[in-house]
Design a protein around this motif. Structure first.
Motif: not given
Length: 345
Positions: A44-50, A54-57, A68-73
């Motif tokens: 994927y090209g961005s978190l918005a598409e997924v 949860f996220v593993v950075s 981290i900040t984007e995911a929490v946002g």
């Protein structure tokens, strides 16, 4: 099924993908990458598409805070690879941005490895009394600090660090890429530091360049307590007046000789007590793989509200803060004392 997506496609992400395939109830649904390419998981090209739980950075130190900040946002829980930020200033900025969210865990897996988990179980059971000092010579900086703090039960108070480094010749037969074929000694730095946590708690850090892979250096772990001592895979302790007992920690590893059960870790025992039992029998996983699987399962349980947070951001930030003090002390040849940070107040 609890799902996650990795950000990044390096060797750490690849390990998370592979281990998730062997877990029940946890699934990797893709990877967010800057450049589209063929991967073993959807890209994927961005978190918005997924769509994931949860996220593993698993990105560079510099990039980690932004991910981290984007995911929490987006309201997504995060398991961030170590360290969560590059330096002390970045740690403080990250905590200000997301620390109060309670959504960030750090992928610190060392005390989840079978041998270390068994040792921690022995210490927590009080077999050597109250622990007062931990000496680690096996892994570097924040990982070693996490082991020292974890085995001591040290919190977030000030730590006085005194470090020194020396350089000496050492053959380096193995690296992450395999055998080097080079039998000529090369200069290798050894960094040694004492950590004073106060209240009688202390640590000793001892690491030589590439000690993770260089089999010409032993890995050593010592935990000193009020009633005994744990040294690697042996405990000496006072069990009764005038009675000092030495007992080995014994790993049962299947697959040797005429054992036809296949190569696997089974248990680690101390006498008749089981200190550790492999939760993934039949997977044939290494200790590192078992630790990461345990961390993934624990993170998934936390995300579902069925378990405690596996390793909160405050712990990972404190580990790295002390590790940075080790490096600063060695570079400046002076004692460096950390302060109580916002994550520890």
């Amino acid at each position: 099924m609890t799902t996650f997506v990795t950000v990044g496609a390096g060797w750490r992400s690849q390990m998370f993908w592979r281990i998730a395939e062997g877990l029940d109830g946890v699934d990797c649904v893709g990877a967010v990458v800057r450049t589209p390419r063929e991967l073993p998981v959807p890209a994927y090209g961005s978190l918005a598409e997924v769509d994931a739980d949860f996220v593993v950075s698993a990105v560079s130190w510099e990039a980690n805070p932004g991910v981290i900040t984007e995911a929490v946002g987006r309201g997504l829980p995060v398991l961030a690879e170590t360290p969560p930020a590059k330096d002390a200033a970045a740690l403080r900025e990250l905590w200000t941005a997301v620390g109060e969210s309670g959504l960030v865990q750090v992928a610190e897996q060392y005390l989840l490895m079978p041998a270390h988990a068994a040792r921690q179980a022995a210490v927590r059971a009080g077999l050597i009394g109250t622990p007062s000092q931990v000496q680690v010579s096996s892994t570097h900086l924040y990982h070693a600090v996490a082991m020292i703090r974890g085995l001591l039960g040290a919190g977030h108070g000030p730590v006085a660090v005194r470090a020194t480094s020396t350089t000496a010749p050492l053959v380096n037969p193995l690296t992450r890429d395999g055998w080097t074929g080079d039998a000529d000694p090369q200069p290798a730095e050894t960094l040694i530091a004492t950590l004073d946590f106060g209240d009688g708690l202390s640590g000793l850090y001892d690491f030589t360049d590439n000690q993770w892979h260089n089999q010409l250096r032993f890995r050593r772990l010592l935990v000193r307590g009020s009633h005994g001592e744990l040294r690697d895979d042996e405990i000496v302790r006072l069990t009764a007046p005038r009675t000092v007992v030495r007992t080995p920690l014994v790993r049962r590893q299947t697959g040797y000789d005429l054992d036809l059960d296949g190569f696997d870790t089974d248990t680690i025992t101390l006498g008749g007590d089981v200190l550790y039992r492999n939760p993934y029998p039949g997977r044939r996983w290494s200790d590192e793989e078992i630790a990461i699987a345990t961390l993934l399962d624990a993170t998934a349980a936390w995300v579902r509200g069925e378990g405690p947070p596996p390793y909160p951001l405050a712990e990972g930030a404190q580990d790295h803060l002390i590790a940075l003090a080790v490096q600063e002390s060695a570079e400046t040849d002076r004692t460096v004392t950390t302060t109580v940070e916002s994550w520890g107040s």
